[in-house]
Design an enzyme around this catalytic site. Structure first.
Site, PDB file in Angstrom:
ATOM      1  N   ASP A   1      -1.190 -34.993 -12.250  1.00 41.06           N
ATOM      2  CA  ASP A   1      -0.555 -33.828 -11.053  1.00 41.06           C
ATOM      3  C   ASP A   1      -0.248 -32.519 -11.652  1.00 41.06           C
ATOM      4  O   ASP A   1      -0.055 -32.475 -13.529  1.00 41.06           O
ATOM      5  CB  ASP A   1       0.631 -34.333 -10.421  1.00 41.06           C
ATOM      6  CG  ASP A   1       1.650 -33.791  -8.719  1.00 41.06           C
ATOM      7  OD1 ASP A   1       1.503 -32.041  -9.089  1.00 41.06           O
ATOM      8  OD2 ASP A   1       2.071 -33.720  -8.143  1.00 41.06           O
TER       9      ASP A   1
HETATM   10  C1  BGC Z   1       2.008 -32.206  -6.061  1.00 41.66           C
HETATM   11  C2  BGC Z   1       1.011 -32.336  -6.060  1.00 41.66           C
HETATM   12  C3  BGC Z   1      -0.462 -31.036  -5.702  1.00 41.66           C
HETATM   13  C4  BGC Z   1      -0.579 -29.882  -6.547  1.00 41.66           C
HETATM   14  C5  BGC Z   1      -1.365 -28.771  -6.560  1.00 41.66           C
HETATM   15  C6  BGC Z   1       1.596 -30.541  -7.196  1.00 41.66           C
HETATM   16  O1  BGC Z   1       3.391 -29.773  -7.526  1.00 41.66           O
HETATM   17  O2  BGC Z   1       3.106 -32.582  -6.596  1.00 41.66           O
HETATM   18  O3  BGC Z   1       1.012 -33.098  -4.417  1.00 41.66           O
HETATM   19  O4  BGC Z   1      -1.661 -31.671  -5.047  1.00 41.66           O
HETATM   20  O5  BGC Z   1       1.238 -29.424  -7.195  1.00 41.66           O
HETATM   21  O6  BGC Z   1      -0.584 -28.246  -6.205  1.00 41.66           O
END
Ligand code: BGC
Length: 700
Positions: A254
């Site tokens: 993530d």
């Molecule tokens: C989220 C993810 C997301 C990523 C990219 C993170 O804060 O938890 O679900 O895909 O950001 O934006």
């Protein structure tokens, strides 16, 4: 089933042996020609959503994008600030909890195909969705992005979604692996639960994504699991995902979810994104490179990660190019509308107030801020820059405005004063019918990433508003817009008709109007229990949320959602699987047949009313005398069946041996034991119409 590599192709079908061999041969040939530095470039980001090109080998920049409900607008490249472009719109699909409420895996596949085709049109190779974290608490800020509380329902829906995305030569990314069930302290919280709970509740949808849908990428979660960050968690990523499930795609962190080079190198991470450091300082960049050079890390560890990245790049056409995709086609709009129509749930309809008849209705008062709000851009990473969005008010005016006098009153607003209520009450008094569009929105701390809700109440004085409006006009319909259960105790019994409208995408307002006026017969069913009080739901009853001193222990174990309400005999406000129709269904004549451990469930479903409609017939399995404690009943099969008025159809559903199994922590395996089971069939987890017994002869 997926092939051993987990790479599937063409409408979710496994790659032919030859194609597989040639894909692997191509990976090996590329890898053999790469320098250490070039391989390192494959395993970390060079902007917010890309990895660096390697022009010498014809490898272009690879693009990832959010998200689960549409292709996100462009940001950065090195910040989260929107890039301010005019070519980054996309179709805004209903949120995934609404998709789950359709209980229609075929529709989930169509939904995925829309996203995949639009991602291709926007030049993206990896779409960061779907999210499949189980709804452990009604308060989780991201419940709207997920598929509800039941692992079987979530698994069926997510397999369809992923097949759809990947049929378009775009990689889906199932997230957030694993146990990311709250936003509160999400980047540090350490989640503890027993093995059975992990295997039976929190992992099945991920396993189905890998083994049935052949998902190409998996995103690690922000939280820790048993003391180690999920983005480099030896047990989850190496032992379970890669060794046990045979996953050969890539694990992406993530964004800023990686924390340590040693662990990132050894504990299963293949692509590091979003770390708040200069790109060369990423854990899998220079520190990894230097570690290999100094002999600290064997080069094979990098080769394995590079192979996984190359496989996905080849599979998504990143090297060869792809056919162009299309945005916002009439097919995409129609799919968005159908998902909304099938996902909206009719919770209550006393006295047949719905559907409304334009010929008999002179005036409608539409009340509530959610009737005019647009939701596409909200919720953070799941937000979309929509081509358009039909609000509830626009949908109602569009459907009925020519014949019916429609007026609007705001009723409530975050900063609204009491006079809003008074005006709404006056509008209600003067109208034949009131449609009150209430609920939450995507502002913090409601349905959004990064925060959980403080409680289950409707904010901004809406309980008082609803009570006063229905006093002024008993013909009041409430449509609740939210991604998760809200407390409806203050008014539910007094309102004749209530709908759960979710955030239903850019056609949401049109779909709501079509349901209200009966162009569409509602067929959605709740993918989660609506408790009467927050304290009735398991994690809250046990004071096991949000954890203490950085640790949260899932003390309720397997007893999540309806499993808890059934075991404790607590009446929910609305049970899992509930949803009404404008027609009525009868269930008859349940019979079971067994062969080789597979039980075939047959029953007759009858549309006993005067209108075409679809029913989601649900099959729950009860282990009568389990060796270990088990939930009373669990959903193990379902089918959505469309029937004309008076039509009767025999429904046939198979229960494989796994449907009877539980995870035995001592054997570290799923076991199905002999003994008596009851098979229940009905229209919700609390509306079981037929029951038959089945004696399993031997374990498997
Ligand atoms: C989220 C993810 C997301 C990523 C990219 C993170 O804060 O938890 O679900 O895909 O950001 O934006």
């Amino acid at each position: 089933m997926a092939t051993t590599t987990g790479i599937t192709w063409n409408e979710g079908q496994p790659l032919e042996e030859d194609a597989l061999r040639s894909l692997e041969a191509r990976v090996e040939s590329l890898l053999a020609r790469m320098t250490l530095e070039e391989k390192i470039a494959l395993v970390h980001g060079d902007s917010k959503f890309s990895t660096a090109p390697i022009p010498r080998l014809g490898i272009p920049r690879r693009w990832l994008t959010d998200g689960p409900h549409g292709v996100r607008q462009e940001v950065g490249p090195h910040t989260w600030t929107p890039a301010g472009r005019t070519d980054d719109f996309s179709t805004y699909m209903p949120v995934d909890v609404c998709l789950a409420a359709t209980w229609n895996p075929g529709l989930a596949e169509e939904y995925g195909a829309v996203l995949g085709e639009e991602a291709r049109a926007r030049g993206k190779h990896v779409l960061l969705g779907p999210g499949v974290n189980v709804m452990r608490t009604p308060l989780n800020g991201r419940n709207f992005e997920y598929f509800g509380e039941d692992p079987h329902l979530a698994s069926r829906m997510v397999v369809g979604y992923i097949r759809g995305v990947q049929s378009q030569q775009v990689a889906a990314c199932v997230k957030h692996f694993a146990a990311n069930n709250q936003e509160h302290e999400r980047t540090t919280i350490d989640v503890r639960m027993d093995d059975r709970t992990l295997r039976e509740i929190y992992l099945p949808a991920f396993k189905a994504a890998v083994q049935e849908a052949g998902v190409w990428t998996v995103m690690g979660a922000y939280n820790k699991f048993r003391g180690q960050y999920c983005c480099h968690n030896d047990f989850l990523l190496n032992a379970v995902l890669k060794r046990e499930w045979g996953f050969e795609g890539l694990v992406v962190s993530d964004w800023a979810g990686a924390h340590d080079t040693d662990e990132a190198v050894r504990c299963g991470l293949d692509l590091e994104m979003g770390t708040e450091k200069p790109y060369p300082d990423y854990y899998l960049s220079t520190p990894f490179l230097e570690g290999i050079r100094s002999g600290k890390y064997p080069e094979e560890l990098l080769d394995d990660k590079a192979r996984r990245n190359l496989r996905v790049m080849i599979a998504t056409g990143a090297l060869d190019g792809r056919e162009p995709g299309f945005l916002n086609t009439s097919d995409h709009q129609e799919t968005a509308r159908r998902v909304a129509e099938e996902g909206i749930v009719l919770l209550k309809n006393e006295g047949g107030l719905l559907p409304l008849d334009c010929a008999k209705t002179k005036s409608i008062a539409v009340i509530g801020q959610n009737a005019i709000l647009k939701f596409a851009a909200g919720g953070d990473s799941a937000g979309v820059k929509a081509f358009y969005e039909v609000t509830a008010l626009e949908g109602i005016v569009g459907r009925a405005g020519e014949k019916v006098n429609v007026c609007f009153s705001l009723g409530y607003a975050p900063d609204g004063g009491a006079e809003l209520i008074e005006r709404a009450v006056e509008a209600a008094r003067q109208a034949d019918v009131v449609i009150l569009v209430a609920g939450l929105n995507h502002d913090k701390p409601y349905d959004t990433e990064g925060a959980d809700r403080p409680d289950m109440k409707l904010p901004f004085g809406q309980d008082a508003l609803i009570q006063k409006v229905v006093e002024a006009n008993p013909r009041t319909i409430v449509a609740n817009v939210s991604g998760a259960p809200v407390d409806m105790e203050a008014w539910f019994d007094r309102i004749p008709a209530v709908l759960q409208a979710w955030y239903a995408g850019m056609e949401g307002g049109a779909a709501l109007a079509r349901v209200l006026f009966g162009d569409v017969n509602p067929s959605g069913k709740l993918p989660c229990t609506f408790p009467r009080r927050l304290e009735d739901s398991p994690a809250h009853a046990l004071d096991a949320y949000p954890g203490r001193d950085g640790v949260t222990v899932y003390e309720e174990g397997l007893f999540v959602g309806y499993r808890w309400f059934d075991a404790k005999e607590i009446a929910p406000r609305l049970p899992f699987g509930h949803g009404l129709s404008y027609t009525a269904f009868a269930y008859e004549n349940l019979r079971l047949a067994e062969a080789d451990g597979r039980v075939t469930v047959r029953f007759d479903l009858v549309n006993a009313g005067g209108r075409e409609g679809a029913e989601v017939a649900q099959v729950y399995v009860e282990d009568v005398a389990p060796r270990l404690p088990r939930p009373l009943r669990e959903l193990k099969a379902f089918q959505k069946v469309l029937l004309g008025p008076g039509e009767r159809r025999t429904v046939t559903l198979d229960l494989e041996p796994e449907a009877f199994a539980f995870f035995d922590p001592e054997q570290n395996a799923w076991v199905a034991e002999p003994g008596e089971f009851r098979i229940h069939v009905g229209g919700s987890s609390r509306d079981l119409r037929l029951t038959e017994s089945y004696r399993a002869q031997r374990g498997k």
